[in-house]
Design a protein around this motif. Structure first.
Motif, PDB file in Angstrom:
ATOM      1  N   ASP A   1      35.820  23.887  59.312  1.00  0.00           N
ATOM      2  CA  ASP A   1      34.717  23.282  60.062  1.00  0.00           C
ATOM      3  C   ASP A   1      33.783  22.605  59.063  1.00  0.00           C
ATOM      4  O   ASP A   1      33.129  23.282  58.268  1.00  0.00           O
ATOM      5  N   ASN A   2      33.773  21.271  59.080  1.00  0.00           N
ATOM      6  CA  ASN A   2      32.949  20.503  58.143  1.00  0.00           C
ATOM      7  C   ASN A   2      33.216  20.879  56.685  1.00  0.00           C
ATOM      8  O   ASN A   2      32.288  20.996  55.881  1.00  0.00           O
ATOM      9  N   GLY A   3      34.476  21.077  56.364  1.00  0.00           N
ATOM     10  CA  GLY A   3      34.859  21.379  54.994  1.00  0.00           C
ATOM     11  C   GLY A   3      34.756  22.835  54.602  1.00  0.00           C
ATOM     12  O   GLY A   3      35.213  23.218  53.515  1.00  0.00           O
ATOM     13  N   ASN A   4      34.167  23.666  55.462  1.00  0.00           N
ATOM     14  CA  ASN A   4      34.056  25.098  55.189  1.00  0.00           C
ATOM     15  C   ASN A   4      35.178  25.859  55.894  1.00  0.00           C
ATOM     16  O   ASN A   4      35.577  25.515  57.014  1.00  0.00           O
ATOM     17  N   LEU A   5      35.664  26.897  55.243  1.00  0.00           N
ATOM     18  CA  LEU A   5      36.779  27.670  55.767  1.00  0.00           C
ATOM     19  C   LEU A   5      36.325  29.056  56.221  1.00  0.00           C
ATOM     20  O   LEU A   5      35.528  29.707  55.541  1.00  0.00           O
ATOM     21  N   THR A   6      36.867  29.493  57.349  1.00  0.00           N
ATOM     22  CA  THR A   6      36.669  30.850  57.853  1.00  0.00           C
ATOM     23  C   THR A   6      38.011  31.543  57.928  1.00  0.00           C
ATOM     24  O   THR A   6      38.951  31.035  58.551  1.00  0.00           O
TER      25      THR A   6
ATOM     26  N   TYR B   1      35.284  35.160  47.005  1.00  0.00           N
ATOM     27  CA  TYR B   1      34.603  33.927  47.396  1.00  0.00           C
ATOM     28  C   TYR B   1      33.112  34.119  47.660  1.00  0.00           C
ATOM     29  O   TYR B   1      32.442  33.165  48.050  1.00  0.00           O
ATOM     30  N   LYS B   2      32.616  35.339  47.470  1.00  0.00           N
ATOM     31  CA  LYS B   2      31.207  35.633  47.803  1.00  0.00           C
ATOM     32  C   LYS B   2      30.923  35.185  49.240  1.00  0.00           C
ATOM     33  O   LYS B   2      29.892  34.566  49.536  1.00  0.00           O
ATOM     34  N   ALA B   3      31.844  35.522  50.122  1.00  0.00           N
ATOM     35  CA  ALA B   3      31.804  35.050  51.500  1.00  0.00           C
ATOM     36  C   ALA B   3      30.961  35.969  52.377  1.00  0.00           C
ATOM     37  O   ALA B   3      30.767  37.149  52.087  1.00  0.00           O
ATOM     38  N   THR B   4      30.480  35.406  53.471  1.00  0.00           N
ATOM     39  CA  THR B   4      29.781  36.182  54.496  1.00  0.00           C
ATOM     40  C   THR B   4      30.810  36.961  55.308  1.00  0.00           C
ATOM     41  O   THR B   4      31.806  36.396  55.772  1.00  0.00           O
ATOM     42  N   PHE B   5      30.558  38.253  55.479  1.00  0.00           N
ATOM     43  CA  PHE B   5      31.501  39.112  56.195  1.00  0.00           C
ATOM     44  C   PHE B   5      30.985  39.413  57.596  1.00  0.00           C
ATOM     45  O   PHE B   5      29.881  39.915  57.779  1.00  0.00           O
ATOM     46  N   TRP B   6      31.814  39.079  58.575  1.00  0.00           N
ATOM     47  CA  TRP B   6      31.515  39.306  59.980  1.00  0.00           C
ATOM     48  C   TRP B   6      32.417  40.412  60.521  1.00  0.00           C
ATOM     49  O   TRP B   6      33.613  40.435  60.243  1.00  0.00           O
ATOM     50  N   ALA B   7      31.841  41.303  61.322  1.00  0.00           N
ATOM     51  CA  ALA B   7      32.637  42.348  61.969  1.00  0.00           C
ATOM     52  C   ALA B   7      31.934  42.798  63.237  1.00  0.00           C
ATOM     53  O   ALA B   7      30.718  42.612  63.395  1.00  0.00           O
ATOM     54  N   MET B   8      32.687  43.408  64.116  1.00  0.00           N
ATOM     55  CA  MET B   8      32.142  43.911  65.364  1.00  0.00           C
ATOM     56  C   MET B   8      31.389  45.221  65.129  1.00  0.00           C
ATOM     57  O   MET B   8      31.729  45.982  64.209  1.00  0.00           O
TER      58      MET B   8
ATOM     59  N   GLU C   1      29.557  39.165  71.782  1.00  0.00           N
ATOM     60  CA  GLU C   1      29.613  38.158  72.834  1.00  0.00           C
ATOM     61  C   GLU C   1      28.249  37.505  73.005  1.00  0.00           C
ATOM     62  O   GLU C   1      27.223  38.189  73.118  1.00  0.00           O
ATOM     63  N   GLY C   2      28.219  36.179  73.017  1.00  0.00           N
ATOM     64  CA  GLY C   2      26.975  35.443  73.187  1.00  0.00           C
ATOM     65  C   GLY C   2      26.129  35.349  71.937  1.00  0.00           C
ATOM     66  O   GLY C   2      25.058  34.740  71.964  1.00  0.00           O
ATOM     67  N   GLY C   3      26.581  35.950  70.827  1.00  0.00           N
ATOM     68  CA  GLY C   3      25.813  35.936  69.594  1.00  0.00           C
ATOM     69  C   GLY C   3      26.182  34.774  68.686  1.00  0.00           C
ATOM     70  O   GLY C   3      26.929  33.870  69.058  1.00  0.00           O
ATOM     71  N   GLU C   4      25.650  34.812  67.480  1.00  0.00           N
ATOM     72  CA  GLU C   4      25.947  33.802  66.480  1.00  0.00           C
ATOM     73  C   GLU C   4      27.432  33.819  66.144  1.00  0.00           C
ATOM     74  O   GLU C   4      28.044  34.883  66.049  1.00  0.00           O
ATOM     75  N   MET C   5      28.003  32.634  65.948  1.00  0.00           N
ATOM     76  CA  MET C   5      29.422  32.505  65.635  1.00  0.00           C
ATOM     77  C   MET C   5      29.599  31.983  64.207  1.00  0.00           C
ATOM     78  O   MET C   5      28.723  31.309  63.664  1.00  0.00           O
ATOM     79  N   PRO C   6      30.751  32.267  63.590  1.00  0.00           N
ATOM     80  CA  PRO C   6      30.955  31.855  62.202  1.00  0.00           C
ATOM     81  C   PRO C   6      31.203  30.365  62.011  1.00  0.00           C
ATOM     82  O   PRO C   6      31.108  29.865  60.881  1.00  0.00           O
ATOM     83  N   PHE C   7      31.553  29.650  63.072  1.00  0.00           N
ATOM     84  CA  PHE C   7      31.754  28.204  62.979  1.00  0.00           C
ATOM     85  C   PHE C   7      31.471  27.601  64.352  1.00  0.00           C
ATOM     86  O   PHE C   7      31.325  28.317  65.345  1.00  0.00           O
ATOM     87  N   SER C   8      31.383  26.284  64.411  1.00  0.00           N
ATOM     88  CA  SER C   8      31.017  25.601  65.651  1.00  0.00           C
ATOM     89  C   SER C   8      32.178  25.608  66.643  1.00  0.00           C
ATOM     90  O   SER C   8      33.330  25.888  66.280  1.00  0.00           O
TER      91      SER C   8
END
Length: 238
Positions: free
Chosen positions: A47-52, A94-101, A118-125
């Motif tokens: 997404d815009n050059g960024n990888l998830t 990668y010093k990446a942001t970690f998302w989990a439930m 659900e309904g919260g912030e998402m890692p990409f558009s």
């Protein structure tokens, strides 16, 4: 110092849909009292050059070099409680942001930066999230609003049409006898561990999609929804 699992044999990164990449690798683990060797998949969304990274599978040095050509890894996302062994490697590398439930069991050295709800912030558009609410272990599906809808699942939806090169013969025999190799299937080990109820699949049927990329099995490209709806009916009569 964090100990990472070694990179196990894996295939090449494939672009299965525009800016959506898929790679199949290996896993060895104990289930039902015996060791199994089988395949597992990682999905990467650009997404815009960024990888998830979703459903992480550690790549060898050559694979990492190919991954780096695709863009910058900024997120690692865990959507299934039964996966995640390679999350620490990617987060640290990668010093990446970690998302989990919420409620997921993560490694002691791994910090959840953002909660996936659900309904919260998402890692990409162009992304939304479905949460299985009746299960005993957290599990969800990311829906990418591209190409008619892409469901990125972990263990819940699977598409092991047949065994691939990353299985050992004994595991193939065991899983064949247990009916794992079925198109547009549900994860049988996941059903055993998490015990979902029909209500989740009634809600899931309301979400339109065209393709499914799962933590196990082949990419299901085109007309995936109708096949999975038949599966939901077969298992849960919904």
């Amino acid at each position: 110092m964090t100990q990472y699992q070694d990179a196990l044999p894996h295939g090449n990164i494939q672009e299965v849909l525009p800016d959506v990449f898929f790679v199949t690798g290996s896993m060895k683990n104990e289930f039902f009292g015996s060791m199994w060797q089988f395949s597992r998949n990682m999905t990467v969304v650009r997404d815009n050059g960024n990888l998830t990274i979703i459903n992480s599978v550690r790549l060898n040095d050559e694979g990492l070099a190919e991954l780096d050509k695709l863009g910058k890894v900024v997120n690692v996302v865990r959507i299934g409680d039964m996966h995640g062994v390679d999350d620490p490697f990617y987060v640290d590398h990668y010093k990446a942001t970690f998302w989990a439930m919420p409620g997921m069991g993560v490694q002691k050295d791994l910090k959840v930066d953002k909660l996936l709800t659900e309904g919260g912030e998402m890692p990409f558009s162009d992304c939304s999230f479905f949460e299985f609410k009746s299960v005993q272990r957290p599990e969800g599906i990311l829906r990418l609003d591209r190409e008619g809808g892409v469901m990125i699942a972990c263990d819940s939806l699977q598409n092991w049409v047949e065994p691939d090169e990353f299985f050992d013969p004994e595991t193939v025999s065991t899983m064949a006898n247990m009916n794992f190799f079925v198109k547009a299937n549900l994860g049988l080990a996941w059903l055993h561990e998490s015990k979902p109820e029909p209500s989740d699949f009634i809600r899931l049927k309301e979400i339109p999609f065209e393709h499914a990329l799962c933590g196990h099995g082949y990419p299901f490209i085109n007309n995936a929804q109708a096949e999975y709806h038949q599966t939901f009916n077969r298992f849960f009569n919904v």
